[in-house]
Scaffold this active site. Structure first.
Site, short mmCIF file in Angstrom:
data_model
loop_
_atom_site.label_atom_id
_atom_site.label_comp_id
_atom_site.label_asym_id
_atom_site.label_seq_id
_atom_site.Cartn_x
_atom_site.Cartn_y
_atom_site.Cartn_z
N GLY A 197 0.83 -1.20 0.00
CA GLY A 197 0.00 0.00 0.00
C GLY A 197 0.86 1.24 0.00
N PRO A 199 2.30 4.94 0.94
CA PRO A 199 2.61 5.48 2.26
C PRO A 199 1.37 6.10 2.90
CG PRO A 199 4.23 6.20 0.65
CD PRO A 199 3.17 5.47 -0.10
N GLY A 200 1.20 5.85 4.17
CA GLY A 200 0.11 6.48 4.90
C GLY A 200 -1.24 5.81 4.76
N HIS A 419 -3.15 34.69 -15.31
CA HIS A 419 -2.69 33.30 -15.37
C HIS A 419 -3.73 32.38 -14.71
CE1 HIS A 419 0.65 30.19 -15.13
NE2 HIS A 419 -0.24 29.71 -14.27
N GLU A 420 -4.11 32.73 -13.49
CA GLU A 420 -5.09 31.88 -12.78
C GLU A 420 -6.46 31.95 -13.46
OE1 GLU A 420 -4.09 29.75 -10.80
OE2 GLU A 420 -2.11 30.60 -10.44
N HIS A 423 -6.52 29.40 -16.22
CA HIS A 423 -6.80 28.04 -15.73
C HIS A 423 -8.27 27.90 -15.38
CE1 HIS A 423 -2.70 26.67 -15.46
NE2 HIS A 423 -2.34 27.50 -14.49
N ASP A 497 3.06 23.94 -14.38
CA ASP A 497 2.00 23.57 -15.33
C ASP A 497 2.59 22.77 -16.50
OD1 ASP A 497 0.38 25.14 -13.78
OD2 ASP A 497 0.54 26.90 -15.09
P1 ADP Z 1 1.89 3.30 6.51
O1 ADP Z 1 2.60 2.39 7.44
O2 ADP Z 1 1.02 2.59 5.54
O3 ADP Z 1 2.77 4.29 5.83
P2 ADP Z 1 0.68 4.14 8.93
O4 ADP Z 1 0.07 2.88 9.37
O5 ADP Z 1 1.95 4.52 9.59
O6 ADP Z 1 0.88 4.16 7.36
O7 ADP Z 1 -0.40 5.28 9.08
C1 ADP Z 1 -0.06 6.56 9.50
C2 ADP Z 1 -1.17 7.14 10.31
O8 ADP Z 1 -2.29 7.42 9.49
C3 ADP Z 1 -1.69 6.22 11.36
O9 ADP Z 1 -0.96 6.35 12.54
C4 ADP Z 1 -3.13 6.68 11.54
O10 ADP Z 1 -3.16 7.76 12.43
C5 ADP Z 1 -3.48 7.19 10.17
N1 ADP Z 1 -4.27 6.21 9.41
C6 ADP Z 1 -3.92 5.65 8.23
N2 ADP Z 1 -4.88 4.82 7.80
C7 ADP Z 1 -5.84 4.84 8.72
C8 ADP Z 1 -7.11 4.17 8.85
N3 ADP Z 1 -7.55 3.32 7.93
N4 ADP Z 1 -7.85 4.44 9.94
C9 ADP Z 1 -7.41 5.28 10.88
N5 ADP Z 1 -6.26 5.92 10.83
C10 ADP Z 1 -5.47 5.73 9.76
ZN ZN Z 2 -0.45 27.83 -13.58
#
Ligand code: ADP
Ligand code: ZN
Ligand code: MG
Length: 617
Positions: A197, A199-200, A419-420, A423, A497
């Site tokens: 997955g 990041p995050g 410019h904006e 767009h 852009d």
């Molecule tokens: P990864 O390891 O995939 O990079 P993490 O597990 O470290 O991501 O997630 C980072 C933070 O994002 C978690 O500590 C949580 O606070 C938040 N988060 C991510 N996905 C969820 C989810 N499905 N539900 C609740 N919190 C989430």
């Molecule tokens: Zn622009």
């Protein structure tokens, strides 16, 4: 010197006191008044005259005490006792002492002193080594952090959305909780689970939740922690980690960012890949070595499944794979709710609206948005977090913080406004662009101004028409500058852009087969794997002629986009001026006001939306 532990100082001080005590008092009254040295003959004379009370003999040295109290010192011949000289022991008290014995205590102390100092020194070094984080003594030990003993463990309910992943992992929880049930049926318990997955997306969180649900310890280590300066350290850390884990079974080993060690072997760029190979081999060996019923499950996470060594993915190793996607609208709403549990919320809060406004963001971003919203509320001394705080937080995270201090001069302001406006007008007029959500000439992050369009809903498939409109809209900023200020006066404001438009055009040609001359062809290279040594050594899979053709096709798409942008803007010059003038006065136009300005009410979007988020500067 304040690093020296207290007890070392105590030891040194005690030692010093001890020595001075011995020096002062150990050698008797030598310090008081040194007795006069007299010839031995005079001592014998005094004995004869019965003036002597006692004589202390220390080797050849005599300490004489006369009856009148005076003390004398003298020396006799060696090997002869006082009786040889006719001293009557009945009359004079004679006391013989070992010649060395007054020094013996001091000598012992002195000979022990260097040893004491050396021991003290080592003690000091050891203390330092342990105190700071230089792990001089525990190099090959794994740095795995154990958790799972704490009270408020992460549970599945703390992970919002990700239903499929949770179902998949629920099985792992069962394995850990009731291994007997599966063994009885001859089912093999899986050894490894790989979480894929971006990041995050909550990989780490989910792994913790599995441990929390199964109520087992959780050993977590990051792939990069295996890789050290010294060859062999990684492998020994793996060994250590697995042996610790086996002692604590049932438990979970979590290897985060496993791509740091699990890349395809033999493809390393530069040094250090031998070490990675050894580490990876050791992981494979350990996983193969789990006896049935060891009940240790390895969960690994990565955002680069494409670079993993196939050996890791073989059955019997990480044969379970769970993919975590970016959250959809509903999941986003749930994640926001989870992260707002402890925040006092205003009653106007509507998470579904915020979820709709944040397509394409990850769970971590949403957690961040909820946090920023609370910070905004705190900064303006409110007791509750409002919807407006959330909106501000989204903008801050999506577009970067406003830089109101970044002052444009009047000419720059006018250029940015046009410019904006370019767009925004194209975003409004082209059928496949997302509705304009906000236009602003207040600079944000790196951008001079911003035109922010948002899709009405998440979309995963994109058509040629979508991309063409997107490219034209991206080129709209520079086109507007050209129309208003002349070809020679276009500015650097269009850099990002151009980058976006050209990148998209190239992908249309090489990856999506969306150009006329190279229809349905694929020339994609794995992007971003250059550093991981994959496409580095791979030559292009096509000839120079094809490469030239690709360049031609990209140029064509860009040229068409430019023409479309310029034509549309020229035709609608009055609207362009209207937007730019409004921007110069108000600096920012929100979506609803923008629609009103365009005089049509909300623009009907028949098609579903395309890219997750369009951001043009
Ligand atoms: P990864 O390891 O995939 O990079 P993490 O597990 O470290 O991501 O997630 C980072 C933070 O994002 C978690 O500590 C949580 O606070 C938040 N988060 C991510 N996905 C969820 C989810 N499905 N539900 C609740 N919190 C989430
Ligand atoms: Zn622009
Ligand atoms: Mg992580």
């Amino acid at each position: 010197m304040n690093k020296v532990p207290k007890n070392v100082w105590y030891a040194i001080i005690t030692l010093a006191i001890l020595i001075s005590v011995v020096v002062l008092f150990g050698s008797g009254s030598t310090l008081s008044k040194p007795p006069a040295v007299v010839p031995f003959s005079s001592v014998l004379e005094n004995v004869k005259q019965d003036k002597v009370e006692s004589i202390q003999v220390t080797g050849d040295e005599l300490t004489v005490k006369l009856k009148d109290g005076t003390k004398q010192k003298s020396y006799k011949e060696s090997y002869k006792s006082l009786s040889d000289f006719g001293v009557d022991y009945n009359k004079v008290k004679v006391e013989a002492k070992n010649p060395d014995n007054k020094n013996i205590f001091l000598d012992i102390i002195l000979s022990l002193l260097p040893i004491a100092i050396i021991i003290g020194f080592f003690y000091f070094i050891m203390k330092q080594a342990q105190g700071s984080n230089s792990q001089a003594m525990s190099f090959g030990k794994s740095k795995a952090r154990v958790s799972g003993m704490e009270k408020n463990k992460v549970k599945f309910k703390d992970v919002a959305g990700s239903q499929e992943a949770k179902v998949e992992l629920q099985e792992i929880v069962e394995f850990l909780k009731y291994p007997k049930k599966f063994e009885a049926l001859g089912a093999k318990i899986p050894k490894g689970v790989l979480l894929f997955g971006r990041p995050g997306t909550g990989k780490t969180l989910l792994a913790r939740a599995v441990a929390g649900e199964a109520d087992v310890p959780f050993f977590s280590i990051s792939g990069s922690e295996f890789v050290e300066m010294f060859v062999g350290v990684g492998a020994s850390r793996v060994r250590d980690l697995f042996s610790k884990a086996k002692k604590n079974a049932p438990c979970i080993i979590f290897i985060d960012e496993i791509d740091a060690v699990g890349r395809q072997r033999g493809s390393g760029t530069g040094g250090g890949h031998d070490e990675r190979e050894q580490t990876l081999n050791q992981i494979l060996v350990e996983m193969d070595g789990f006896e049935q019923g060891a009940n240790v499950i390895v969960i690994a996470a990565t955002n680069r499944p494409d670079v993993l060594d196939p050996a890791l993915l073989r059955p019997g190793r990480f044969d379970r794979r769970v993919t975590l996607d970016l959250p959809d609208v509903k999941a986003r709403e749930e994640i926001l709710a989870v992260h707002s549990l402890k925040k006092p919320l205003d009653k106007d809060i509507d998470f579904s609206e915020i979820a709709r406004k944040t397509p394409g963001v990850s769970g971590a971003d949403l957690a961040n948005i909820a946090n920023e919203a609370a910070i905004f509320a705190a900064r303006s001394d409110r007791k509750k977090v409002t919807q407006a705080d959330f909106h501000e937080a989204i903008e801050k995270i999506a577009l970067g913080p406003e830089r109101k201090s970044h002052i444009l001069n009047d000419r720059e302001k006018k250029i940015t406004a046009y410019h904006e406006a370019g767009h925004a007008l194209l975003g409004h007029l082209l059928p496949n662009c997302h509705p304009v959500h906000k236009v602003s000439i207040v600079s944000r992050g790196m951008a001079g101004g911003v035109t922010w369009s948002l899709p009405l809903e998440d979309k995963h498939l994109h058509s040629i028409a979508d991309f063409k409109d997107d490219i034209a809209m991206s080129l709209g900023g520079r086109s507007a500058e050209k129309i208003i200020f002349g070809e020679e006066n276009v500015t650097t404001g269009a850099e990002s852009d151009l980058k976006h438009a050209n990148g998209l055009a190239r992908r249309m040609v090489t990856e999506y087969g969306m150009s006329k001359a190279l229809k349905n062809r694929f020339f994609g290279e794995e992007q971003g794997s250059v550093f991981l040594g994959k496409s580095f050594s791979q030559d292009k899979q096509y000839s120079e002629q094809i490469a030239a053709k690709i360049d031609d096709e990209v140029a064509k798409i860009i040229d068409q986009g430019t023409k479309r942008a310029e034509d549309t803007l020229t035709k609608n010059r009055a609207m362009l001026d209207k937007i730019a003038e409004t921007l110069l006065v108000k600096e920012t136009i929100e979506g609803k006001a923008f629609d009103k300005l365009m005089g049509e009410g909300p623009k009907p979007k028949t098609k579903t939306t395309k890219r997750n988020k369009t951001k043009n500067s």
